[in-house]
Design a protein around this motif. Structure first.
Motif, PDB file in Angstrom:
ATOM      1  N   ALA A 153      -3.825  -9.631  -9.885  1.00 55.11           N
ATOM      2  CA  ALA A 153      -3.342 -10.675  -8.380  1.00 55.11           C
ATOM      3  C   ALA A 153      -3.915 -12.252  -9.027  1.00 55.11           C
ATOM      4  O   ALA A 153      -4.362 -11.963  -9.685  1.00 55.11           O
TER       5      ALA A 153
ATOM      6  N   PHE B 206       1.219 -10.298  -6.238  1.00 56.63           N
ATOM      7  CA  PHE B 206       0.280  -9.313  -6.614  1.00 56.63           C
ATOM      8  C   PHE B 206       1.055  -7.915  -7.001  1.00 56.63           C
ATOM      9  O   PHE B 206       2.644  -8.353  -6.752  1.00 56.63           O
TER      10      PHE B 206
ATOM     11  N   VAL C  27      -2.596  -2.073  -5.918  1.00 53.94           N
ATOM     12  CA  VAL C  27      -3.430  -4.065  -5.674  1.00 53.94           C
ATOM     13  C   VAL C  27      -3.435  -2.522  -3.949  1.00 53.94           C
ATOM     14  O   VAL C  27      -2.210  -2.639  -3.263  1.00 53.94           O
TER      15      VAL C  27
ATOM     16  N   LEU D 154      -4.850  -6.979   0.835  1.00 49.48           N
ATOM     17  CA  LEU D 154      -3.174  -7.831   0.978  1.00 49.48           C
ATOM     18  C   LEU D 154      -3.599  -7.955   2.200  1.00 49.48           C
ATOM     19  O   LEU D 154      -3.185  -9.622   2.923  1.00 49.48           O
TER      20      LEU D 154
END
Length: 228
Positions: free
Chosen positions: A185, A87, A91, A96
């Motif tokens: 990602a 990642f 992000v 996550l």
């Protein structure tokens, strides 16, 4: 503090390391710094790892440096992870964090029982649109600024399966067409589809998220739900 939506364009508020680290610590993962100036977290059963690797600058996805690498093993003594996920900075940390919770709750994080449809179903349930030409592999948000797709793996994505031409789930946000990506990602081929579905469902969640700063490229596409 601003509460904004959609989540996939909200960025990481320049707090990706801290927010994800807090999640991992809360799950009981142990952490120590490495000689490469990275931070390595290991799950209590020693099957899963999460490493903040931005300082090491290992490689890029979509022109952005990779910030977090997640991995899982079938056995704690195994030298090679069964799968990896990567990642970049930017992000949304909520997505996550939700993925890490899903990983932590699985007894066998390297084994999946569902097919790729699980990922697309999780997005369709949130109102995302399946690609007309590739309805079984790709979905896009209603604003056409973020996509999740089953694609050929980019270079340097490591997986225990050595076969060439493998496909894995890729995700990216592009607030402005042909402009730099906001984040990317990449999941290697052996990541269980259920785990990718957990990330996708969180990414597509309509719930607003708190931010003190928002990405400049997404300002015109974000909605401020409320201030606090």
């Amino acid at each position: 503090m601003y509460w904004v939506s959609p989540r996939h364009l909200a960025g990481d508020d320049n707090a990706l390391a801290e927010q994800v680290g807090t999640t991992l610590t809360g799950l009981g993962w142990r952490m120590w710094p490495t000689s490469r100036n990275t931070l390595l977290y290991v799950s209590p059963d020693e099957l899963c790892g999460a490493e903040w690797i931005l300082a090491a600058y290992p490689f890029e996805l979509g022109g952005l440096p990779v910030a977090w690498q997640l991995s899982a093993r079938s056995d704690a003594t195994s030298a090679m992870p069964a799968w990896n996920a990567y990642f970049t900075a930017g992000v949304p940390y909520e997505a996550l964090a939700d993925l890490l919770v899903a990983i932590d709750t699985r007894e066998a994080p390297d084994v999946g029982s569902e097919g790729s449809e699980a990922v697309l179903n999780s997005l369709s349930a949130r109102g995302w649109i399946r690609d007309v030409d590739r309805p079984r592999t790709t979905a896009t948000d209603p604003g056409f600024s973020c996509s999740v797709s089953l694609e050929m793996l980019p270079p340097l994505i490591q997986d225990a399966d050595p076969r060439p031409d493998l496909v894995g789930w890729q995700a990216w946000a592009e607030p402005v067409v042909s402009a730099p990506y906001l984040w990317c990602a990449s999941f290697s081929a052996s990541v269980p589809h259920e785990l990718v579905a957990a990330f996708a469902a969180s990414l597509a969640s309509p719930a607003p998220v708190p931010r003190r700063t928002v990405p400049a490229s997404a300002e015109g596409r974000l909605t401020v739900v409320r201030r606090s």
